[in-house]
Design an enzyme around this catalytic site. Structure first.
Site, PDB file in Angstrom:
ATOM      1  N   GLU A   1      -2.665  -7.277   7.360  1.00  0.00           N
ATOM      2  CA  GLU A   1      -1.424  -7.167   8.131  1.00  0.00           C
ATOM      3  C   GLU A   1      -1.498  -7.991   9.413  1.00  0.00           C
ATOM      4  O   GLU A   1      -2.585  -8.216   9.960  1.00  0.00           O
ATOM      5  CB  GLU A   1      -1.177  -5.683   8.465  1.00  0.00           C
ATOM      6  CG  GLU A   1       0.063  -5.416   9.287  1.00  0.00           C
ATOM      7  CD  GLU A   1       1.356  -5.802   8.603  1.00  0.00           C
ATOM      8  OE1 GLU A   1       1.662  -7.016   8.552  1.00  0.00           O
ATOM      9  OE2 GLU A   1       2.057  -4.899   8.126  1.00  0.00           O
TER      10      GLU A   1
ATOM     11  N   HIS B   1       0.829  -1.206   0.000  1.00  0.00           N
ATOM     12  CA  HIS B   1       0.000   0.000   0.000  1.00  0.00           C
ATOM     13  C   HIS B   1       0.871   1.268   0.000  1.00  0.00           C
ATOM     14  O   HIS B   1       2.056   1.228   0.344  1.00  0.00           O
ATOM     15  CB  HIS B   1      -0.919   0.014   1.225  1.00  0.00           C
ATOM     16  CG  HIS B   1      -0.166   0.012   2.522  1.00  0.00           C
ATOM     17  ND1 HIS B   1       0.416   1.140   3.061  1.00  0.00           N
ATOM     18  CD2 HIS B   1       0.113  -1.001   3.367  1.00  0.00           C
ATOM     19  CE1 HIS B   1       1.006   0.827   4.193  1.00  0.00           C
ATOM     20  NE2 HIS B   1       0.857  -0.470   4.407  1.00  0.00           N
TER      21      HIS B   1
END
Length: 179
Positions: free
Chosen positions: A87, A11
């Site tokens: 994550e 990201h």
């Protein structure tokens, strides 16, 4: 079952990335610089990728979703959310800087913690989750190319699973593997 070509994209930048804070599962949005990183990588992907993407898969965390949605818009590809690529939870250490973690806890690298110390998601659990995601990618996208928007430690773990260490992955950067 056919493998698939996967580009794993980290990201774009968040304020916590810039401050070197551990984000984990905290939902931190992209900065303007992070959006620019994703626009730039999409421009490169348009120029460099010989095959069109069959889809974009994203972690459900905000920074990854924002990055994936921008990619989907710029590349004209649908986005699917997948918790397999979220994550790792870093528990009580989320929000602290790397320096604070070293000074307060004596931990030089949180990613090397294997157990559930400090409420961290055990590494074995992370590995199993990611492996399930890789199996799903093979089944869902076999023989095609897919873009997965995820997180730096997830990409590092994927590299270790595949036996090709990736080092540090910058925001808006990607690694490519056949899985």
């Amino acid at each position: 079952m056919n493998g698939c070509r996967v580009l794993f994209l980290r990201h774009g930048e968040t304020t916590w990335n810039a401050e070197r804070r551990i984000q984990g599962t905290k939902d931190v949005p992209l900065t303007e610089a992070g959006m620019a990183q994703i626009r730039a990588v999409c421009g490169r992907l348009k120029d460099e990728c010989r095959q069109p993407f069959a889809g974009i898969v994203t972690s459900p965390l905000r920074r990854a979703r924002q990055s994936a949605e921008l990619c989907g818009e710029l590349l004209g590809v649908p986005v699917t959310e997948s918790a397999w690529f979220r994550e790792r939870s870093f528990g009580q250490l989320e929000g602290l800087t790397a320096c604070e973690i070293r000074l307060r806890c004596g931990i030089p690298d949180v990613e090397r913690i294997r157990d559930s110390s400090y409420g961290i998601e055990p590494l074995q659990t992370v590995t199993e989750r990611i492996q399930s995601g890789l199996d799903w990618l093979r089944q869902a996208y076999g023989g095609r190319t897919v873009l997965v928007v995820t997180h730096g430690s997830v990409i590092k773990r994927i590299a270790e699973i595949l036996g090709t260490p990736a080092g540090i992955i910058g925001n808006g950067c990607y690694r490519e593997w056949l899985v």
